[in-house]
Write a protein that holds these residues in place. Structure first.
Motif, short mmCIF file in Angstrom:
data_model
loop_
_atom_site.label_atom_id
_atom_site.label_comp_id
_atom_site.label_asym_id
_atom_site.label_seq_id
_atom_site.Cartn_x
_atom_site.Cartn_y
_atom_site.Cartn_z
N SER A 103 0.83 -1.21 0.00
CA SER A 103 0.00 0.00 0.00
C SER A 103 0.87 1.26 0.00
CB SER A 103 -0.95 0.01 1.20
OG SER A 103 -0.22 0.05 2.41
N ASP A 219 -4.90 6.12 5.42
CA ASP A 219 -4.13 4.87 5.39
C ASP A 219 -4.61 3.98 6.53
OD1 ASP A 219 -2.33 2.86 5.35
OD2 ASP A 219 -0.57 4.09 5.83
N TYR A 222 -4.14 -0.55 9.80
CA TYR A 222 -4.39 -1.44 10.94
C TYR A 222 -5.89 -1.66 11.19
CZ TYR A 222 0.52 -0.72 11.30
OH TYR A 222 1.85 -0.68 10.99
N SER A 258 -3.80 -2.93 3.16
CA SER A 258 -3.14 -4.10 2.58
C SER A 258 -3.23 -5.28 3.54
CB SER A 258 -1.68 -3.82 2.27
OG SER A 258 -0.91 -3.87 3.45
N SER A 260 -0.53 -6.82 4.33
CA SER A 260 0.87 -7.01 4.73
C SER A 260 1.00 -7.67 6.10
CB SER A 260 1.60 -5.67 4.75
OG SER A 260 1.87 -5.29 3.43
N LYS A 261 0.25 -7.16 7.07
CA LYS A 261 0.36 -7.72 8.42
C LYS A 261 -0.84 -8.61 8.74
CE LYS A 261 3.41 -4.10 9.68
NZ LYS A 261 3.46 -2.66 9.92
#
Ligand SMILES: Cc1ncc(COP(=O)(O)O)c(C=O)c1O
Length: 429
Positions: A103, A219, A222, A258, A260-261
């Motif tokens: 992202s 953004d 989380y 995203s 990602s985590k």
């Protein structure tokens, strides 16, 4: 017990000697520990290894409508991945574009498109005398890195418990047309762990701005990264898209996110969501840039995570691994610093960080002392634009990567460094 500030010079000198001894003992251990970046630990990455098995050479790699996903095409992502990412971005699939794995990459490209082409036909930002962005602080260093790379002037805005200080934001954007955007991490912010209040979201959406092409870079990295099971009741975030539409500013925001985590940071799926006009504008330029992203990886994510419920179940496995790490950090800070008056820290309910404010003028020294004792922290100042924390106070603690025993050791060293730096400063003053 008195706080350090209340101690006499003699008391401080005695304390310094004891702390220096403790510190020297840590240095002699020859440690090599890292709490610098918000990376998942290896055990978290293991949770997603089965994702690599959901597709094999025998699999049918077709989208629901029969499109062969091995081939070129589908610029904005496969339908099922749009549905999945829409659930994460709290939006409708038709407003979502699925990209590659990062992202941050989308955010950079979004600033770049505004810079070169202008958002939705507005004057390209590169043709203006000056472009400014508001940067809530402490914030995410890589956001600041993007705007700095374009020569965009960054204005720090203090964070409160509810999000950016809206009195400051409203005043600035109303009177300065060169302020074109604001960086926001609206849920479990990096590093403070703050979730924006409904009031803040509504004000961001509705505030008058001197710039017609003002954009909120939302953004929501989380969005699903809760530490506690009661997040659904406790940590709701108002949808910026709806708030902007209701306020008559439907094109004001770009949402990013995203996996990602969620799955694998190096091999996840990233997406943006925006108004129909913004989506059309992005796609126009994107179509020149690429024929499409990795659709097999998109399918892999859909098959593995399935839907919002599947994401929630998977994220609770992450929480079970990292919650004890957050609790260990908080406990070590409490036990080590409680009565000293040295520092304040956040108690996040999600995300990846704990924000620590050391006594003013000591953050750089704390990070230096920790480094010399073999504990690498995020650089002091990194949470501010231009790496300039005027109070030299904020330090971002990233507890997820080290195993618990290493984290325990690293935090003990950290606490000693905070105390030693505080005593040194008090004696110096
Ligand atoms: C707020 C925030 N946004 C974005 C990212 C990076 O996202 P991605 O891996 O999708 O590029 C991070 C990583 O730490 C982050 O903290």
């Amino acid at each position: 017990m008195s706080t350090y500030e209340e101690m006499t010079r003699d008391e401080l000198l005695t304390l310094k000697e004891a702390l220096q001894k403790e510190y020297d003992e840590y240095c002699a251990l020859d440690l090599s520990l890292n709490m610098a970046r918000g990376k998942p630990g290896a055990d978290q990455l293991d949770l997603s290894m089965p994702m690599l098995d959901v597709i094999s050479s025998d699999s049918v790699v077709e989208d629901a409508d029969g499109t062969d996903l091995r081939n070129y095409g589908i610029l904005d992502g496969i339908e099922s991945a749009k549905v999945l990412m829409a659930s994460m971005l709290d939006d409708e699939p038709e407003n979502v574009i699925v990209f590659g794995n990062s992202s941050l990459n989308i955010m950079y490209d979004t600033v770049m498109r505004c810079w070169v082409f202008g958002p939705n036909g507005a004057t390209p930002w590169s043709q203006l005398d000056e472009v400014k962005f508001l940067c809530p602080v402490p914030g995410y260093d890589r956001h600041f890195g993007v705007t700095e790379a374009f020569g965009i002037k960054m204005i720090p805005v203090p964070m409160t418990e509810d999000g950016p200080d809206m009195d400051v934001v409203k005043e600035l954007v109303a009177n300065d047309a060169s302020i074109k955007g604001i960086w926001c991490v609206p849920k479990y912010s990096n590093p403070g762990g703050v979730t924006y209040s409904d009031e803040v979201v509504r004000e961001l959406a509705s505030m008058p701005t001197a710039a017609d092409d003002f954009r909120i870079f939302w953004d929501n990295a989380y969005a699903v990264h809760h530490l506690y099971d009661d997040a659904a009741e406790q940590d709701q975030l108002l949808d910026i898209a709806k708030a902007c539409a209701e306020a008559g500013n439907p094109d004001r925001y770009y949402k990013f996110g995203s996996t990602s985590k969620v799955t694998l940071p190096g091999s996840g799926v990233a997406a943006m969501a925006a108004s129909p006009a913004n989506v059309a504008d992005v796609k126009k330029h994107m179509g020149v840039q690429t024929i499409g992203h990795d659709k097999i990886n998109q399918l892999r994510h859909v098959e593995f995570l399935k839907d919002a419920d599947g994401i929630a179940k998977h994220m609770s496995k992450h929480a079970a691994i990292i919650r004890p790490k957050f609790e260990l950090v908080l406990e070590t800070l409490n036990n080590g610093l409680e009565s000293t008056g040295c520092g304040e820290w956040s108690t996040p309910r999600g995300g990846y960080f704990i924000s620590f404010d050391a006594p003013e003028g000591t953050a750089k020294r704390v990070v230096e002392l920790a480094k010399n004792a073999g504990v690498t922290m995020t650089g002091a100042g990194a949470t501010y634009p231009y790496k300039d924390d005027p109070a030299d106070s904020n330090i971002r603690i990233a507890p997820t990567l080290p195993p618990l025993d290493e984290l325990d050791q690293a935090m003990k060293v950290f606490v000693t460094c905070v105390k030693l730096a505080a005593v040194e400063k008090l004696l110096e003053d």
